[in-house]
Write a protein that holds these residues in place. Structure first.
Motif, PDB file in Angstrom:
ATOM      1  N   HIS A 135       1.951   3.665   0.796  1.00 42.57           N
ATOM      2  CA  HIS A 135       0.882   4.660   0.660  1.00 42.57           C
ATOM      3  C   HIS A 135       1.326   5.983   0.052  1.00 42.57           C
ATOM      4  O   HIS A 135       0.546   6.919   0.005  1.00 42.57           O
ATOM      5  CB  HIS A 135       0.251   4.949   2.028  1.00 42.57           C
ATOM      6  CG  HIS A 135      -0.690   3.883   2.497  1.00 42.57           C
ATOM      7  ND1 HIS A 135      -0.273   2.622   2.832  1.00 42.57           N
ATOM      8  CD2 HIS A 135      -2.033   3.897   2.687  1.00 42.57           C
ATOM      9  CE1 HIS A 135      -1.318   1.909   3.221  1.00 42.57           C
ATOM     10  NE2 HIS A 135      -2.392   2.652   3.137  1.00 42.57           N
ATOM     11  N   SER A 136       2.583   6.098  -0.357  1.00 42.59           N
ATOM     12  CA  SER A 136       3.002   7.369  -0.952  1.00 42.59           C
ATOM     13  C   SER A 136       3.984   7.135  -2.088  1.00 42.59           C
ATOM     14  O   SER A 136       4.481   6.020  -2.264  1.00 42.59           O
ATOM     15  CB  SER A 136       3.615   8.290   0.112  1.00 42.59           C
ATOM     16  OG  SER A 136       4.816   7.737   0.604  1.00 42.59           O
ATOM     17  N   GLY A 137       4.196   8.202  -2.860  1.00 39.57           N
ATOM     18  CA  GLY A 137       5.134   8.103  -3.980  1.00 39.57           C
ATOM     19  C   GLY A 137       4.487   7.605  -5.259  1.00 39.57           C
ATOM     20  O   GLY A 137       5.142   7.520  -6.284  1.00 39.57           O
ATOM     21  N   MET A 138       3.200   7.264  -5.175  1.00 36.96           N
ATOM     22  CA  MET A 138       2.500   6.833  -6.396  1.00 36.96           C
ATOM     23  C   MET A 138       1.313   7.764  -6.650  1.00 36.96           C
ATOM     24  O   MET A 138       0.923   8.541  -5.780  1.00 36.96           O
ATOM     25  CB  MET A 138       2.040   5.378  -6.283  1.00 36.96           C
ATOM     26  CG  MET A 138       0.833   5.144  -5.389  1.00 36.96           C
ATOM     27  SD  MET A 138       1.218   5.262  -3.620  1.00 36.96           S
ATOM     28  CE  MET A 138       1.991   3.662  -3.343  1.00 36.96           C
ATOM     29  N   GLU A 142      -3.049   4.912  -9.197  1.00 31.27           N
ATOM     30  CA  GLU A 142      -2.266   3.696  -8.995  1.00 31.27           C
ATOM     31  C   GLU A 142      -2.574   3.102  -7.617  1.00 31.27           C
ATOM     32  O   GLU A 142      -2.777   1.897  -7.483  1.00 31.27           O
ATOM     33  CB  GLU A 142      -0.768   4.043  -9.115  1.00 31.27           C
ATOM     34  CG  GLU A 142       0.204   2.913  -8.843  1.00 31.27           C
ATOM     35  CD  GLU A 142       0.062   1.738  -9.790  1.00 31.27           C
ATOM     36  OE1 GLU A 142      -0.411   1.938 -10.922  1.00 31.27           O
ATOM     37  OE2 GLU A 142       0.412   0.608  -9.383  1.00 31.27           O
ATOM     38  N   PHE A 143      -2.638   3.960  -6.611  1.00 33.37           N
ATOM     39  CA  PHE A 143      -2.956   3.481  -5.262  1.00 33.37           C
ATOM     40  C   PHE A 143      -4.351   2.856  -5.225  1.00 33.37           C
ATOM     41  O   PHE A 143      -4.554   1.776  -4.663  1.00 33.37           O
ATOM     42  CB  PHE A 143      -2.854   4.635  -4.258  1.00 33.37           C
ATOM     43  CG  PHE A 143      -3.154   4.212  -2.838  1.00 33.37           C
ATOM     44  CD1 PHE A 143      -2.232   3.482  -2.098  1.00 33.37           C
ATOM     45  CD2 PHE A 143      -4.372   4.532  -2.247  1.00 33.37           C
ATOM     46  CE1 PHE A 143      -2.513   3.075  -0.795  1.00 33.37           C
ATOM     47  CE2 PHE A 143      -4.658   4.141  -0.945  1.00 33.37           C
ATOM     48  CZ  PHE A 143      -3.730   3.416  -0.223  1.00 33.37           C
ATOM     49  N   VAL A 193      -8.133   7.800   4.324  1.00 37.39           N
ATOM     50  CA  VAL A 193      -9.319   8.119   3.525  1.00 37.39           C
ATOM     51  C   VAL A 193      -9.188   7.557   2.106  1.00 37.39           C
ATOM     52  O   VAL A 193     -10.171   7.063   1.541  1.00 37.39           O
ATOM     53  CB  VAL A 193      -9.581   9.646   3.532  1.00 37.39           C
ATOM     54  CG1 VAL A 193      -8.493  10.415   2.784  1.00 37.39           C
ATOM     55  CG2 VAL A 193     -10.934   9.970   2.966  1.00 37.39           C
ATOM     56  N   ASP A 194      -7.988   7.587   1.545  1.00 34.39           N
ATOM     57  CA  ASP A 194      -7.797   7.056   0.186  1.00 34.39           C
ATOM     58  C   ASP A 194      -7.965   5.542   0.145  1.00 34.39           C
ATOM     59  O   ASP A 194      -8.303   4.981  -0.899  1.00 34.39           O
ATOM     60  CB  ASP A 194      -6.389   7.410  -0.340  1.00 34.39           C
ATOM     61  CG  ASP A 194      -6.262   8.894  -0.644  1.00 34.39           C
ATOM     62  OD1 ASP A 194      -7.294   9.585  -0.679  1.00 34.39           O
ATOM     63  OD2 ASP A 194      -5.124   9.357  -0.843  1.00 34.39           O
ATOM     64  N   PHE A 195      -7.682   4.897   1.261  1.00 39.83           N
ATOM     65  CA  PHE A 195      -7.885   3.449   1.372  1.00 39.83           C
ATOM     66  C   PHE A 195      -9.381   3.141   1.444  1.00 39.83           C
ATOM     67  O   PHE A 195      -9.916   2.368   0.658  1.00 39.83           O
ATOM     68  CB  PHE A 195      -7.155   2.947   2.622  1.00 39.83           C
ATOM     69  CG  PHE A 195      -7.284   1.471   2.883  1.00 39.83           C
ATOM     70  CD1 PHE A 195      -6.553   0.554   2.136  1.00 39.83           C
ATOM     71  CD2 PHE A 195      -8.112   0.996   3.891  1.00 39.83           C
ATOM     72  CE1 PHE A 195      -6.656  -0.817   2.389  1.00 39.83           C
ATOM     73  CE2 PHE A 195      -8.226  -0.367   4.151  1.00 39.83           C
ATOM     74  CZ  PHE A 195      -7.493  -1.272   3.394  1.00 39.83           C
ATOM     75  N   MET A 196     -10.057   3.813   2.345  1.00 42.71           N
ATOM     76  CA  MET A 196     -11.467   3.504   2.596  1.00 42.71           C
ATOM     77  C   MET A 196     -12.385   3.805   1.427  1.00 42.71           C
ATOM     78  O   MET A 196     -13.384   3.126   1.209  1.00 42.71           O
ATOM     79  CB  MET A 196     -11.942   4.269   3.825  1.00 42.71           C
ATOM     80  CG  MET A 196     -11.345   3.738   5.109  1.00 42.71           C
ATOM     81  SD  MET A 196     -12.150   4.479   6.514  1.00 42.71           S
ATOM     82  CE  MET A 196     -11.644   6.166   6.276  1.00 42.71           C
TER      83      MET A 196
END
Lengths: 337, 337
Positions: A135-138, A142-143, A193-196
């Motif tokens: 979930h991080s570094g991108m 991209e995520f 939140v970025d997932f949902m």
């Protein structure tokens, strides 16, 4: 200008008239998947009371805000929250691309499905490491692409459908009922939140600004002169318990009049919604009582989502407890019942 | 259910028809306070292009998001940002109630209007102390009450009106133009979100969830069984520069297609809005060039709001620079011109 305004006013009036027409003629059953038991009646009664413009419990549309937890409330969290399934699948994908990753004992645990190791310790360090890895570094783009790809391919095995089709049909009906009666619907979840936001519009018709969830730092930069947000693992805000009420206050700035949850993590927003609210309000707890059609748990959930104190509090606070087994005629749209 | 949906669809169609009717017949001037110079034409042209459904630059309504800075963009920030005036007035009020406060040299500085002392040092420690004194330690309801009371009584001396009536008439017209063309309008300000939300609906018609601003920690508790948010001074998030882009991303989750600012603090969100945006986009900088009707500044602003790098960047990025003196026929609604 004034002429334009007048026309806008006329158009709005016409629109509102049509809406009134809709509610008046709505004798049809708007909650067909619900059994004719107390919860269904309580929800219908609440919605009718706050929406009837000459009633004593009328609430102006502006203030008709309903908040929903996601995992365990709008869709299952068993055998595990969907985002955890995503993490595991992503670790698998990454380990195929970068085999040296498998040297990490936590990556190994994820690959082997050893959740005991991943969730060991109070802070679940192993799992948090896998969260950071996936979930991080991108960049946020991209995520988003990764989540969307996963969502389009992965299967929720208990149903044999995509995850997006695994929502609770009765809750989708509640969302539609509320919207048809002028409610704004928000999702307030412990999930990222970025997932949902990659599926909330398709699955629930909820646009990104109405999705509140856990989040961490984000860095903005012009990368090769392209605006880019880079996801970080630092400063994680866990959108759970009192964090949910705080986020509703900070992000939406208005008090909900309806709240739907399923665990003690939702207790704070149930309290914020229903205690001492000048408006009539509604609190609903989805109780997972159906081990045949779904999963049966409260004190001992499969992963997260313990339901103990909120259930004790429910009678005192007048919260409606939904007994999934008895109050829902149908659980999933993809199944007969 | 389907019948209800069909009716809703019909009502929506009726509404959209009426809206089309409005835009088609809109020969009237929707930006009457703007001179017929380049900026007015650029704004009208942009709005027309993204709103015409068969045009090549058409943007679906869902994605028509416009963001506005507040201080110096929608209303003045001279002689000082309005929130600073509030802080000073609040310190005065508190010092009357608790005379021992005046022993504090920073309270003394505030009472004497010694801004040099208050804003000394890179971190403006003195002023931040006064911010903490007036913006934390109380419940959100108590704070809201104080702001509303101040707002109803205090006078913006350059105009002799209330602060709420001191907005720029040309910008109010832009907000109305955008709304009439299906835009969602958000305010993204360095000001405190809890401060702005007390007037954003009355002054701009912007509801709280569309106001993004600076904020600090908030604690939620049941105080005597009443849901209460207690404002803290810790973890201040300064909603400025890249912080603005990050907050738009985190809170709204969608990219704006129009951005209005007036200082280098808005440069990041101007970049986010206009660079490499797949949609047609618009960036606008309000340049304070009118020392007679308002204030004249860029490199040396009265308080905050320096405009140097964003102004240099404007031609390269195609941002529209509004020369207040020449491009606005009228500045304030309460004045003739």
């Amino acid at each position: 200008m004034n002429e334009g305004k007048e026309r806008l006013r006329m158009a709005l009036r016409l629109f509102l008239c049509s809406l009134t027409l809709i509610s008046v003629t709505q004798a049809e059953d708007l909650l067909p998947s619900w059994a004719d038991t107390t919860p269904k009646q309580a929800i219908l009664d609440f919605v009718a009371r706050v929406s009837v413009s000459n009633g004593k419990d009328f609430v102006p549309e502006h203030d008709r805000l309903a908040v929903f937890d996601n995992d365990g409330t709008l869709w299952p969290e068993c055998p595990m929250p969907f985002q955890i399934a995503f993490v595991v699948d992503e670790v698998k994908r990454l380990a195929t691309e970068q085999p040296e990753l498998a040297k990490d004992p936590m990556v190994k645990a994820a690959l082997e499905g050893d959740f005991k190791a991943l969730f060991a310790g109070e802070k679940h360090d192993g799992f948090m490491k896998m969260m950071a890895l996936t979930h991080s570094g991108m960049s946020s783009d991209e995520f988003a692409k990764r989540v969307k790809l996963w969502f389009s391919k992965a299967e929720y095995s208990p149903l044999g459908t995509s995850y997006g089709k695994a929502t609770y049909q009765p809750m989708q009906e509640v969302i539609n009922l509320l919207r048809a009666n002028g409610f704004q619907v928000a999702i307030v979840s412990g999930g990222g939140v970025d997932f949902m936001r990659q599926f909330s519009e398709d699955v629930y018709g909820v646009s990104p600004e109405w999705v509140l969830g856990s989040s961490a730092d984000v860095v903005f930069e012009l990368r090769d002169d392209v605006p880019t947000f880079v996801k970080q693992a630092s400063n994680l805000y866990v959108n759970d318990k009192v964090g949910k009420s705080v986020r509703i206050y900070q992000q939406i700035g208005r008090r909900p009049i309806a709240c739907f949850g399923n665990s003690d993590g939702d207790q704070s927003m149930l309290e914020y919604t229903t205690i001492d609210n000048p408006y009539k309000s509604l609190g609903v707890i989805v109780h997972h009582t159906d081990g045949v059609r779904e999963c049966e748990y409260d004190k001992k959930p499969p992963f997260s989502g313990k339901l103990i104190t909120a259930l004790e509090e429910a009678p005192k606070r007048g919260w409606v407890v939904v007994d999934m087994k008895n109050d829902w005629n149908k659980v999933f749209s993809s199944r007969q019942n």
